[in-house]
Motif scaffolding. Structure first.
Motif, mmCIF file in Angstrom:
data_model
loop_
_atom_site.group_PDB
_atom_site.id
_atom_site.type_symbol
_atom_site.label_atom_id
_atom_site.label_comp_id
_atom_site.label_asym_id
_atom_site.label_seq_id
_atom_site.Cartn_x
_atom_site.Cartn_y
_atom_site.Cartn_z
ATOM 1 N N ALA A 9 -4.230 22.514 21.314
ATOM 2 C CA ALA A 9 -4.316 22.941 22.706
ATOM 3 C C ALA A 9 -3.433 24.155 22.957
ATOM 4 C CB ALA A 9 -3.914 21.800 23.630
ATOM 5 N N GLY A 10 -2.270 24.203 22.327
ATOM 6 C CA GLY A 10 -1.367 25.319 22.553
ATOM 7 C C GLY A 10 -1.562 26.486 21.608
ATOM 8 N N GLY A 11 -1.923 26.201 20.349
ATOM 9 C CA GLY A 11 -1.996 27.271 19.361
ATOM 10 C C GLY A 11 -3.366 27.540 18.792
ATOM 11 N N GLY A 12 -4.377 26.758 19.193
ATOM 12 C CA GLY A 12 -5.708 26.944 18.636
ATOM 13 C C GLY A 12 -5.793 26.388 17.225
ATOM 14 N N ALA A 13 -6.811 26.798 16.501
ATOM 15 C CA ALA A 13 -6.982 26.340 15.117
ATOM 16 C C ALA A 13 -5.743 26.693 14.310
ATOM 17 C CB ALA A 13 -8.221 26.976 14.501
ATOM 18 N N THR A 14 -5.318 25.753 13.457
ATOM 19 C CA THR A 14 -4.066 25.919 12.715
ATOM 20 C C THR A 14 -4.311 25.725 11.229
ATOM 21 O OG1 THR A 14 -2.857 25.051 14.618
ATOM 22 C CG2 THR A 14 -1.679 25.152 12.533
ATOM 23 N N ARG A 15 -3.758 26.651 10.425
ATOM 24 C CA ARG A 15 -3.907 26.591 8.970
ATOM 25 C C ARG A 15 -2.593 26.161 8.339
ATOM 26 N NH1 ARG A 15 -7.661 31.639 7.009
ATOM 27 N NH2 ARG A 15 -8.880 31.911 8.899
ATOM 28 N N PHE A 16 -2.670 25.187 7.431
ATOM 29 C CA PHE A 16 -1.524 24.736 6.654
ATOM 30 C C PHE A 16 -1.833 25.003 5.185
ATOM 31 C CE2 PHE A 16 -1.850 22.066 10.424
ATOM 32 C CZ PHE A 16 -0.578 22.177 10.978
ATOM 33 N N ARG A 17 -1.041 25.854 4.545
ATOM 34 C CA ARG A 17 -1.268 26.186 3.141
ATOM 35 C C ARG A 17 -0.173 25.523 2.296
ATOM 36 N NH1 ARG A 17 -3.934 30.389 0.082
ATOM 37 N NH2 ARG A 17 -5.279 30.591 1.907
ATOM 38 N N LEU A 18 -0.588 24.564 1.461
ATOM 39 C CA LEU A 18 0.307 23.911 0.510
ATOM 40 C C LEU A 18 0.272 24.734 -0.766
ATOM 41 C CD1 LEU A 18 -0.943 20.280 1.180
ATOM 42 C CD2 LEU A 18 1.221 21.260 1.968
ATOM 43 N N GLN A 19 1.288 25.592 -0.953
ATOM 44 C CA GLN A 19 1.250 26.561 -2.031
ATOM 45 C C GLN A 19 2.588 26.613 -2.755
ATOM 46 O OE1 GLN A 19 0.352 30.172 0.072
ATOM 47 N NE2 GLN A 19 2.322 30.255 1.084
ATOM 48 N N ALA A 20 2.616 27.393 -3.841
ATOM 49 C CA ALA A 20 3.806 27.452 -4.691
ATOM 50 C C ALA A 20 5.024 27.948 -3.929
ATOM 51 C CB ALA A 20 3.518 28.347 -5.895
ATOM 52 N N GLY A 21 4.849 28.837 -3.008
ATOM 53 C CA GLY A 21 5.980 29.382 -2.270
ATOM 54 C C GLY A 21 6.458 28.500 -1.128
ATOM 55 N N GLY A 22 5.870 27.313 -0.959
ATOM 56 C CA GLY A 22 6.229 26.426 0.135
ATOM 57 C C GLY A 22 5.124 26.342 1.169
ATOM 58 N N LEU A 23 5.347 25.534 2.164
ATOM 59 C CA LEU A 23 4.354 25.322 3.219
ATOM 60 C C LEU A 23 4.271 26.547 4.129
ATOM 61 C CD1 LEU A 23 2.427 23.432 4.788
ATOM 62 C CD2 LEU A 23 4.422 22.658 6.088
ATOM 63 N N ALA A 24 3.054 27.062 4.325
ATOM 64 C CA ALA A 24 2.819 28.189 5.235
ATOM 65 C C ALA A 24 1.943 27.701 6.379
ATOM 66 C CB ALA A 24 2.147 29.344 4.506
ATOM 67 N N VAL A 25 2.318 28.050 7.614
ATOM 68 C CA VAL A 25 1.594 27.613 8.809
ATOM 69 C C VAL A 25 1.186 28.846 9.606
ATOM 70 C CG1 VAL A 25 1.672 26.196 10.891
ATOM 71 C CG2 VAL A 25 2.973 25.509 8.875
ATOM 72 N N ARG A 26 -0.073 28.839 10.061
ATOM 73 C CA ARG A 26 -0.548 29.959 10.882
ATOM 74 C C ARG A 26 -1.478 29.442 11.959
ATOM 75 N NH1 ARG A 26 -4.328 34.627 8.469
ATOM 76 N NH2 ARG A 26 -5.958 33.595 9.654
#
Length: 781
Positions: A742-759
């Motif tokens: 509701a506040g940020g719209g669609a959200t991407r969570f990337r579980l990757q070698a450099g750590g968790l990335a959120v957008r």
């Protein structure tokens, strides 16, 4: 040496349009007084400047003027302190109401008097009248007709859309149309019809009803679209077929139709002046034909609802008429530039609409590429124009709609001559005769429907072809200028070297980077579907969809409106599996629409829910893709059919972390999972169970997950109170960051070698018209 630049010409028109575009890309606007001062200075430079200075003045003026319009449009939207309030209003229905089985949607212009709140006077509202299911279908809503005046109570909120990967932006459209608020009628409060329908829209609605009555064919809805620009009868499947065959521009009333009407009556005026030569003493024949063409095209544009392509054509005709009256020679390119200047000066935010770009760009490409088309044969001219339109407009159609019609060039070779010379003229004749006498145009509309059906058999087969429509992922913004350069290069005259190299410039647009995870990594994308859930899990070469969003019968379908377009924008070519957590409508509602476009080879759902073709999601079941493990933690084979508590709980395990999707399980099941094996619940990302409901997110479950981020998938201002404040506080006390669709719209969570990335979509791509950011700013003040 100073280059001479006309005050009104193609260079200044292009600069004016570019200025408006740049303004609308800003994340925020300067103050109104700054924009006003800038506008005055830019206008002086444009009028008095020379050479490049005049172009710069037009550019700055376009940006400042657009900024003032945007500032006003945003200032008229419903204030935060009036959100979800009930207000007694009266006013008039504008446009054509859309009737659905359970609601009527329409636009409503509030009256300007002391009887309504000051913030709503004279404003445009987008309203719905729903059936009262306690009393059965409410017949009174059928009385909502174009031009009616009503008094009723409405519950309103500021225009707010969903934000997802893809091309539709409801908040942008609301700002461009100056919509103050959206809401619905409170049927429990008094309602009063003040006056019956009147005006051009009321006449259009009567004509649409009459066409349905006299054209006893399924194609009556297409005849309505061609005759009066009424596309309400076209459903999502109709539009998909039209897009697949590249025929959308021929069904919705376009500038071509307006020009046809104007040209026909110009010929009629010429014939009248030829038969009555004494009229030439009062007004010369060429000027009379031009004036008649302008008047009749203006009337027809009004009948068609003043869509942007029709406005552009009327403006171009007006420019030609002025040139004729002043006895000046005018090139088509100049008329196009004058029309663009007029449109932007009247409404600079029209550059937000796809119609603006397709109508002006289409004419511009044809004028530039085919200056001597009059000397060609008709067949050669048709083939050349189709080639130019296909290549020239391809970059825009991909950027604006994310698609390219491979069947379009073939379909248009048949449709343009047949529809333009037979179907459309018959539909227009029917409309003209109906304006003279009710029922006089019935034969023409029936003939138009017959001729349409004769050709639609071919187009329907083309649309059903698997290669007819090519969906493309969202490209980088640099892909557009590169593709336009490629189109320019390919359309240069014969003999220009290096045209083969131009094909390389298409690659960023037609083959963009999809930013897929690497082997052993995973990306979880939680879509903004309102009150519901849908999430995509991507690995290096595979994709799994968890839930398909909400849907209501014969109404909003998140699968059709959100999930499928988002999958296409992300470049998902197939789904390897679909998991339906349970059978509630806010999770399974969009399943049929998704399956229609992405038929997954395997579907999982609880064994008690009747999901077509689904295998049970049983505890302990697992599979592995690209180094990522998908594992079901619940329910077991003996768990009873408890609806929400029996939801499929899916854990995604990677070498760099884990994500947990628990569906709508409650606190009882959460405690069961903790007792069964708490280590299986450890996750970096958790989608909160039951949208953050108070009945879920048990403290023991929250501690067991140890999540870095928890995602709340719920609608803005949810009537169920999701997510509950107590639940949000519980997650925050555990050290977990809380995000929401509701506040940020669609959200991407990337579980990757450099750590968790959120957008999140709203923060990654800020917009002037972002309702969430605007409301937060107001509340902070």
């Amino acid at each position: 040496m100073t280059i001479r630049v006309a005050a009104f010409g193609l260079p200044t028109a292009a600069a004016l349009v570019l200025g408006a575009i740049v303004c609308l890309q800003l994340p925020a606007l300067p103050g109104g007084w700054i924009l006003a001062m800038t506008l005055c200075v830019a206008a002086w430079i444009w009028a008095r400047g020379v050479g490049g200075g005049r172009v710069v003045g037009a550019f700055v003026l376009g940006g400042a003027l657009c900024g003032l319009h945007a500032t006003y449009a945003l200032s008229t939207q419903l204030p935060a302190d009036m959100e979800r309030g009930d207000f007694a209003v009266h006013g008039r229905v504008v446009g054509l109401p859309t009737r659905e089985p359970q609601r009527t949607a329409f636009e409503f212009r509030v009256a300007e008097d002391d009887g309504v709140p000051a913030a709503l006077r004279g404003r445009l509202l987008r309203l719905s009248w729903y059936d009262d299911r306690r009393e059965g279908p409410d017949a009174r809503r059928a009385a909502i007709e174009a031009g009616n005046e009503w008094r009723f109570t409405v519950r309103l909120r500021a225009p707010r859309g969903l934000r997802n990967p893809g091309w539709f932006d409801g908040e942008r459209r609301a700002m461009a149309q100056r919509v103050t608020a959206v809401g619905y009628i409170r049927t429990a409060e008094p309602l009063e019809r003040l006056e019956g329908g009147r005006g051009i829209d009321r006449w259009r609605e009567q004509v649409a009803t009459h066409i349905d009555a006299v054209v006893e064919r399924g194609s009556a809805r297409y005849v309505r679209a061609l005759a009066i620009g009424d596309t309400r009868g076209l459903n999502d499947l109709d539009w998909e077929a039209l897009r697949a065959t590249g025929l959308t521009h021929l069904v919705a009333i376009s500038g071509f139709h307006v020009g046809m009407v104007g040209g026909f009556f110009a010929l009629v005026a010429t014939a009248v002046w030829w038969c009555l030569p004494w009229l030439g003493r009062w007004l010369p024949r060429p000027q009379a034909a031009a004036i008649v063409a302008l008047l009749t095209s203006t009337v027809y544009a009004a009948v068609a609802g003043w869509e942007l392509p029709t406005v552009r054509t009327v403006l171009m005709i007006a420019v030609v008429v002025i040139a004729r009256l002043s006895r000046r020679h005018l090139r088509i390119a100049d008329a196009l530039g004058y029309a663009a200047i007029a449109v932007v000066l009247v409404d600079p935010m029209s550059v937000l609409s796809a119609g603006f770009w397709l109508s002006f760009a289409g004419v511009a490409w044809l004028v530039w590429c085919l200056p001597d088309a009059r000397e060609w044969s008709k067949l050669r001219g048709l083939l050349a124009s189709q080639w130019v339109a296909t290549i020239g407009l391809l970059p825009l159609t991909v950027i604006l709609f994310g698609q390219a019609s491979l069947a379009g060039p073939v379909a248009n070779l048949v449709a343009i001559p047949w529809w333009s010379l037979v179907v459309v003229p018959l539909a227009l004749v029917g409309t003209g005769l109906e304006a003279i006498h009710t029922g006089a145009g019935d034969w023409a509309w029936r003939s138009a429907a017959w001729a349409f059906d004769l050709s639609w058999l071919l187009f329907d087969r083309l649309a059903a072809s698997p290669i007819s429509l090519w969906w493309l992922p969202e490209p980088h913004w640099l892909a557009l200028p590169m593709a336009l350069l490629a189109a320019f290069w390919m359309l240069l005259p014969r003999g220009v070297p290096g045209k083969g190299l131009a094909l390389l410039l298409w690659l960023p647009l037609l083959w963009p980077d999809r930013h897929l995870p690497r082997a052993g990594e995973a990306e979880v994308i939680v879509f903004d579907v309102g009150q519901g859930l849908s999430a995509l899990v991507r690995t290096a070469r595979h994709a799994v969809l968890y839930d398909a969003g909400p849907a209501v019968p014969d109404g909003y379908d998140a699968g059709e409106r959100v999930v499928v377009p988002a999958l296409q924008a992300l470049g998902v070519r197939r789904l390897d599996a679909i998991v339906i957590s349970h059978g509630d409508a806010d999770h399974v509602g969009g399943f049929a629409a998704v399956q229609r476009r992405y038929r997954a080879p395997v579907v999982f759902a609880p064994q008690w829910d009747r999901v077509p073709g689904a295998a049970p999601c049983l505890q302990g079941s697992a599979w592995r893709m690209d180094g990522v493990t998908f594992r079901f933690l619940h329910p077991d084979v003996h768990f009873p059919a408890f609806r929400n508590p029996s939801s499929c709980v899916l854990r995604i395990e990677t070498a760099h972390g884990a994500a947990l999707l628990p569906g709508d399980i409650d606190a009882v099941v959460e405690r069961l999972l903790v007792r069964r094996d708490a280590t299986r619940l450890d996750a970096d990302v958790v989608v909160a169970a039951h949208h953050g409901s108070r009945s879920s997110s048990d403290p023991a479950f929250v501690r067991a997950t140890g999540a870095a981020v928890v995602m709340m998938s719920a609608g803005h201002g949810s009537r169920f109170g999701h997510p509950h404040d107590e639940v949000v506080e519980r997650w925050m006390r555990s050290g977990t960051a809380v995000a929401s669709t509701a506040g940020g719209g669609a959200t991407r969570f990337r579980l990757q070698a450099g750590g968790l990335a959120v957008r999140q979509e709203r923060t990654h791509r800020p917009r002037l018209w972002d309702a969430a950011r605007r409301l937060e700013t107001r509340e902070a003040r």
